[in-house]
Design a protein around this motif. Structure first.
Motif, short mmCIF file in Angstrom:
data_model
loop_
_atom_site.label_atom_id
_atom_site.label_comp_id
_atom_site.label_asym_id
_atom_site.label_seq_id
_atom_site.Cartn_x
_atom_site.Cartn_y
_atom_site.Cartn_z
N VAL A 171 1.59 3.49 -14.08
CA VAL A 171 2.87 3.42 -14.80
C VAL A 171 3.70 4.68 -14.54
O VAL A 171 4.92 4.61 -14.39
CB VAL A 171 2.63 3.22 -16.32
CG1 VAL A 171 3.90 3.43 -17.10
CG2 VAL A 171 2.06 1.83 -16.58
N SER A 172 3.05 5.83 -14.46
CA SER A 172 3.78 7.08 -14.24
C SER A 172 4.24 7.22 -12.80
O SER A 172 5.04 8.09 -12.46
CB SER A 172 2.90 8.27 -14.61
OG SER A 172 1.87 8.40 -13.63
N GLY A 173 3.69 6.38 -11.91
CA GLY A 173 4.05 6.49 -10.50
C GLY A 173 3.15 7.44 -9.71
O GLY A 173 3.32 7.60 -8.50
N GLU A 174 2.19 8.06 -10.40
CA GLU A 174 1.24 8.93 -9.69
C GLU A 174 0.52 8.12 -8.62
O GLU A 174 0.30 8.59 -7.49
CB GLU A 174 0.23 9.50 -10.71
CG GLU A 174 -0.67 10.59 -10.16
CD GLU A 174 -1.80 10.91 -11.15
OE1 GLU A 174 -2.84 11.39 -10.71
OE2 GLU A 174 -1.63 10.65 -12.38
N LEU A 175 0.14 6.90 -8.99
CA LEU A 175 -0.32 5.93 -7.99
C LEU A 175 0.87 5.01 -7.71
O LEU A 175 1.25 4.21 -8.56
CB LEU A 175 -1.49 5.09 -8.54
CG LEU A 175 -2.88 5.70 -8.48
CD1 LEU A 175 -3.86 4.85 -9.27
CD2 LEU A 175 -3.36 5.83 -7.04
N ALA A 176 1.48 5.15 -6.54
CA ALA A 176 2.73 4.44 -6.26
C ALA A 176 2.48 3.01 -5.78
O ALA A 176 1.37 2.67 -5.39
CB ALA A 176 3.53 5.21 -5.23
N GLU A 177 3.55 2.20 -5.79
CA GLU A 177 3.48 0.84 -5.29
C GLU A 177 2.97 0.81 -3.86
O GLU A 177 3.41 1.59 -3.02
CB GLU A 177 4.88 0.22 -5.29
CG GLU A 177 5.36 -0.20 -6.65
CD GLU A 177 6.75 -0.80 -6.59
OE1 GLU A 177 7.43 -0.76 -7.62
OE2 GLU A 177 7.15 -1.30 -5.52
N GLY A 178 2.04 -0.08 -3.60
CA GLY A 178 1.53 -0.23 -2.25
C GLY A 178 0.44 0.74 -1.89
O GLY A 178 -0.20 0.61 -0.85
N GLN A 179 0.22 1.72 -2.76
CA GLN A 179 -0.81 2.73 -2.48
C GLN A 179 -2.19 2.14 -2.78
O GLN A 179 -2.34 1.29 -3.66
CB GLN A 179 -0.55 3.95 -3.36
CG GLN A 179 -1.31 5.21 -2.92
CD GLN A 179 -0.96 6.40 -3.83
OE1 GLN A 179 0.18 6.50 -4.30
NE2 GLN A 179 -1.91 7.28 -4.05
#
Lengths: 268, 268
Positions: free
Chosen positions: B25-33
């Motif tokens: 949710v925070s983007g630390e793990l980004a989309e597609g990662q």
């Protein structure tokens, strides 16, 4: 439940979950009812117990069943919590803020207030006025003495008032989404020590009373266009409030003060 | 991710899911990662691989990650599908019908149209008009010759038009919930063989054109109150349509005919 043997092709737990979900949604498995036991399900569907366990886990994740320790797995009441969680999650991932929620509420409430005025039964009307009074009484106490009840009670009373308006619409989606919005706004978690300008408290109480009773009376009186107009005014945001909400991520609690929240009501 | 050792007390997979969800949710793990591998996660958090597997299953159920065969587990794009599924599920369990969806849409669209008129950029405005024209062209073709494109294209073009209006509002919740409503209405899945009264097709095409182009031009022209009025009229339901929707469970496809759908437009 079909109890059809599953297997081949698609993911087994998903197939089983699909069948159980349909039984729950259709009411074949009713609220509060126990699911068949794990060995029983495994045997009837012709799958392993670990497949059953995985399928039940998917049902839990969707908020459809719950495990009661030592008693089994039971169908949960349909209150839409899973939907609420999923929506907040999607909103947070899209970079949404508390302002998005508040604006959306402002888009929806006027139409709801008007529809509610048209459809409310006399029972709805009585409850609506009682709830408005109970909320305003607590608002006055909290504004004058922030330590008296705590913001939790105030929020619960506000939600109870709004939920009467939502229910009177007689629309299931209004109840679900509207109810969630009311909870998500989490507006009445005030930090009064931060704001409440000297001498302004009485004026704020009066503004809140005019706004809320105006809405309640218009809806209860069956006056749709007046109810709409009150709702529009109730949703106007002071610039200080707008700025605070825009800087608060969706799902977080904005720190608000009473003077940010005072309704903008010039005429009534 | 905190990679804090978890254990004791609460359910282990839920604790791990919670930590991974926050990272997504925070983007630390980004989309597609890609997520770290199963053994890697098990080691870093100090849990068994079956705990990791269960946590990942919860993330899948929430629509946050997906398994790509032979490649690993990846963070999904944030499109809100899980939310859409959960909402439809909650609505179906509460006995909701297609009418609840359509009414809710009618409550929301006028406010959206007005806000969109105020906020649309010039790029938004151009796209909106183009999409309206593309939709109306297909509507005319489909109404005159129901076999030409099929209702799928028509629906897609209508959604594309509506999505431009939703996007112009610049509100994440409007995009999420509004986009879902547009999809849920599934309005343009017509059964023209059933309706389309002799001689009435040309009139229906003209009504649809006036309603849609009226809305598109008002929004694109920045005329908020006119846009609101067009949206209100566009959402009025003919009695035959209302009856059909009320008897269709939410999530099912109502069988509609062109004459049920013809907008009620007296004046323009």
């Amino acid at each position: 439940m079909s109890y059809a043997r599953i297997g081949k092709g698609r993911n087994l737990p998903e197939q089983l979950e699909d069948d159980l979900r349909k039984a729950i949604v259709s009411g074949e498995l009713a609220e509060g009812q126990a699911l068949p036991t794990e060995p029983d399900l495994a045997q009837r569907y012709g799958v392993s117990r670990s497949v059953v366990r995985d399928a039940v886990r998917l049902l839990i994740a969707k908020g459809l069943v719950e495990i009661r320790r030592g008693k089994g797995t039971f169908v949960r009441a349909a209150r839409g919590e899973a939907f609420a969680e999923a929506l907040l999650l999607a909103l947070a991932r899209n970079g949404g803020t508390a302002l998005d929620i508040e604006e959306f509420y402002g888009l929806l409430l006027p139409g709801i207030a008007a529809l509610s005025a048209e459809r409310a039964s006399s029972g709805d009307r009585d409850r609506m006025l009682l709830r408005a009074e109970a909320y305003l009484e607590a608002f006055g106490r909290e504004a004058l003495d922030p330590s008296s009840d705590g913001p939790g009670l105030l929020r619960a009373l506000f939600e109870a008032f709004m939920n009467e308006i939502l229910k009177a619409c007689d629309n299931k989606l209004v109840e679900l989404v509207g109810g969630l919005l009311v909870r998500m706004r989490s507006f009445r978690d005030l930090a009064p020590e931060e704001g409440a300008r000297e001498g302004g408290v009485a004026a704020i109480i009066e503004l809140e009373e005019r706004a809320i009773m105006g809405l309640a009376r218009a809806v209860a009186g069956g006056k749709a266009s007046e109810a709409r107009a009150f709702a529009v005014r109730l949703c106007e945001l002071r610039p200080s409030l707008r700025a605070r909400l825009a800087s608060t991520p969706a799902g977080d609690m904005p720190k608000l003060s009473f003077d940010m929240l005072a309704p903008i009501v010039q005429d009534s």
